[in-house]
Design an enzyme around this catalytic site. Structure first.
Site, mmCIF file in Angstrom:
data_model
loop_
_atom_site.group_PDB
_atom_site.id
_atom_site.type_symbol
_atom_site.label_atom_id
_atom_site.label_comp_id
_atom_site.label_asym_id
_atom_site.label_seq_id
_atom_site.Cartn_x
_atom_site.Cartn_y
_atom_site.Cartn_z
ATOM 1 N N CYS A 142 115.187 -89.812 -1.006
ATOM 2 C CA CYS A 142 114.515 -89.395 0.241
ATOM 3 C C CYS A 142 114.139 -90.592 1.111
ATOM 4 O O CYS A 142 115.009 -91.179 1.727
ATOM 5 C CB CYS A 142 113.323 -88.504 -0.074
ATOM 6 S SG CYS A 142 113.832 -86.816 -0.436
ATOM 7 N N HIS A 184 115.349 -84.287 -3.706
ATOM 8 C CA HIS A 184 114.636 -84.591 -4.943
ATOM 9 C C HIS A 184 115.433 -84.096 -6.149
ATOM 10 O O HIS A 184 115.450 -82.898 -6.426
ATOM 11 C CB HIS A 184 113.256 -83.935 -4.936
ATOM 12 C CG HIS A 184 112.358 -84.455 -3.857
ATOM 13 N ND1 HIS A 184 111.045 -84.058 -3.730
ATOM 14 C CD2 HIS A 184 112.560 -85.351 -2.867
ATOM 15 C CE1 HIS A 184 110.491 -84.680 -2.708
ATOM 16 N NE2 HIS A 184 111.404 -85.456 -2.170
ATOM 17 N N GLU A 186 114.829 -84.276 -9.305
ATOM 18 C CA GLU A 186 114.017 -83.676 -10.367
ATOM 19 C C GLU A 186 113.646 -82.240 -10.031
ATOM 20 O O GLU A 186 113.302 -81.443 -10.901
ATOM 21 C CB GLU A 186 112.769 -84.526 -10.608
ATOM 22 C CG GLU A 186 111.536 -84.139 -9.849
ATOM 23 C CD GLU A 186 111.652 -84.220 -8.326
ATOM 24 O OE1 GLU A 186 110.841 -83.597 -7.640
ATOM 25 O OE2 GLU A 186 112.565 -84.908 -7.819
#
Length: 427
Positions: free
Chosen positions: A315, A399, A401
């Protein structure tokens, strides 16, 4: 006692059944009584048993939205963005990337799972406020330790509900992200709140300094065994990773640790020279809030580390890498915020459903020769990932995760391990 009589006429039976000359209506009397003399003084109305509108959201376009408040009270200014996630509001609340923003949830029903300690992505809430349609009046999750309203009040975060979030979302999609002011203060006029919204800006503001850690620390917490959805592929080696905290989420650190990494987290302004003294196997540039062009010191740090160690940007880290490689970043119309964004992984020729939260993107046309666009957002074609093999660089605009969100992109952590392997073997 005052007594009132009232006569009511009702049909006795349907007209088509009447066969004889008799009255078609019957009359009866209702007597209503009220205690107290008619000469008694008028008593004020009792307080309504339901909450009434006591808050306003004033947008810079001049629109005013009446709502009901929960959480903290007061007046707060921020950039209004909408998030399309169906679940995971606690992870959103504690994601430092939302600093300076009001998050509007498009899912109408929020709060039914309450909050708990395990789902936090940082030690506090950094967003400016929460905007929702319907606030759940009860919680029903077995892990719940507190209600959403109590949680926000304890952290001094404002929230509003009973507002038309669909209408506001359509406005944001049409006009782009807007600056707004949330207020529960009756003393402030609409004109004053409107002036506040038009005199504040989030562009060009360094937001990562306020969300970053103050000193280096070691991260050792792994993904818990009952959540360890990807336990295959561990190679038994330990990789030392220095993670720059631009607003890093806990689950990014947990996933890296679960893949066999020893992590040292450092502040956003940590010198590149000090990082190289640690002799890491790789460097992670984390997610974070705001405008990447407002933090030139971070871009310089990235430049100094490029070519000296394998690097991975997520990001904000992805955007800083884009600038460090010679590219440009730009502010998107309303950004990407949600847990359901489709991305094409061009290297693996597959589609991943991703969790995203960013208002800026890298312009692929501005990147120099040799820099590869590895991922593309299928909603608007924007750049969602980069790689530069010559300098051992990889990055994602979202993201991996996915907390909250699907875990389609978790394999990106293994990609980072593979990026570090050659240098590790030659060490």
């Amino acid at each position: 006692m005052a007594v009132t009589s009232m006569g009511i006429a009702l049909p006795n039976q349907p007209a088509f059944l009447v066969r004889e000359n008799r009255p078609k209506f019957r009359v009866f009397t209702v007597r209503c009584s009220s205690s107290g003399s008619s000469q008694a003084p008028t008593v004020g109305l009792a307080e309504r048993p339901w909450k009434t509108s006591d808050a306003r959201l004033v947008l810079e376009d001049g629109s005013i939205w009446r709502a009901k408040s929960f959480g903290a009270s007061g007046t707060q200014v921020g950039e209004v963005v909408f998030n399309t996630s169906l679940t995971g509001y606690q992870e959103i609340l504690t994601d430092p990337s939302y600093a300076g923003q009001f998050v509007l949830m498009t899912n109408p029903h929020i709060g039914n799972t309450g909050v708990n300690f395990d789902d936090e992505e940082s030690k506090q809430c950094f967003l400016a406020g929460l905007v929702i349609r319907s606030l759940s009046i009860s919680t029903s999750n077995w892990r719940c330790t507190n209600t959403l309203g109590e949680y926000l009040a304890e952290r001094n975060i404002m929230g509003i509900y009973d507002v038309d979030t669909r209408a506001i979302t359509r406005r944001l999609r049409h006009d782009g992200s807007l600056i707004g002011v949330l207020s529960t203060e009756k003393s402030k006029t609409d004109e004053e709140l409107l002036e506040m919204s038009r005199s504040w800006d989030i562009v060009g503001v360094d937001l990562i300094s306020d969300v970053s850690c103050n000193a280096p620390y070691e991260w050792v917490d792994k993904t818990k065994s009952d959540w360890d959805f990807n336990s295959d592929g561990r190679n038994g080696k330990t990789y030392h990773v220095v993670a720059y905290d631009f607003g890093i989420k806990h689950n990014i650190l947990r996933r890296l640790t679960s893949y066999g990494c020893k992590i040292t987290v450092v502040p956003s302004k940590w010198p590149a020279s000090e990082t190289l003294k640690m002799k890491p196997d790789g460097v992670l540039f984390s997610n974070g809030p705001g405008d990447p062009s407002a933090v030139p010191y971070a871009v310089e740090t990235v430049k100094e580390l490029l070519g000296n160690v394998p690097v991975y940007g997520i990001c904000m880290g992805h955007q800083l890498l884009g600038q460090a490689l010679g590219g440009r970043t730009f502010k998107m119309k309303f950004g990407h915020h949600g847990g359901n964004h489709p991305v094409r992984n061009l290297r693996k020729n597959r589609v991943e459903i991703s969790a995203q939260n960013h208002n800026y993107a890298v312009d692929p046309a501005s990147l120099p020769e040799g820099v590869e666009v590895t991922h593309v957002n299928l909603n608007d074609g924007s750049c969602a990932g980069l790689a530069y093999a010559r300098l051992n660089v990889m990055s994602l605009q979202y993201h991996p995760e996915a907390s909250p969100g699907p875990h389609d992109s978790d394999c990106a952590f293994m990609d980072f391990i593979e990026l570090m392997q050659p240098a590790k073997q030659n060490a």
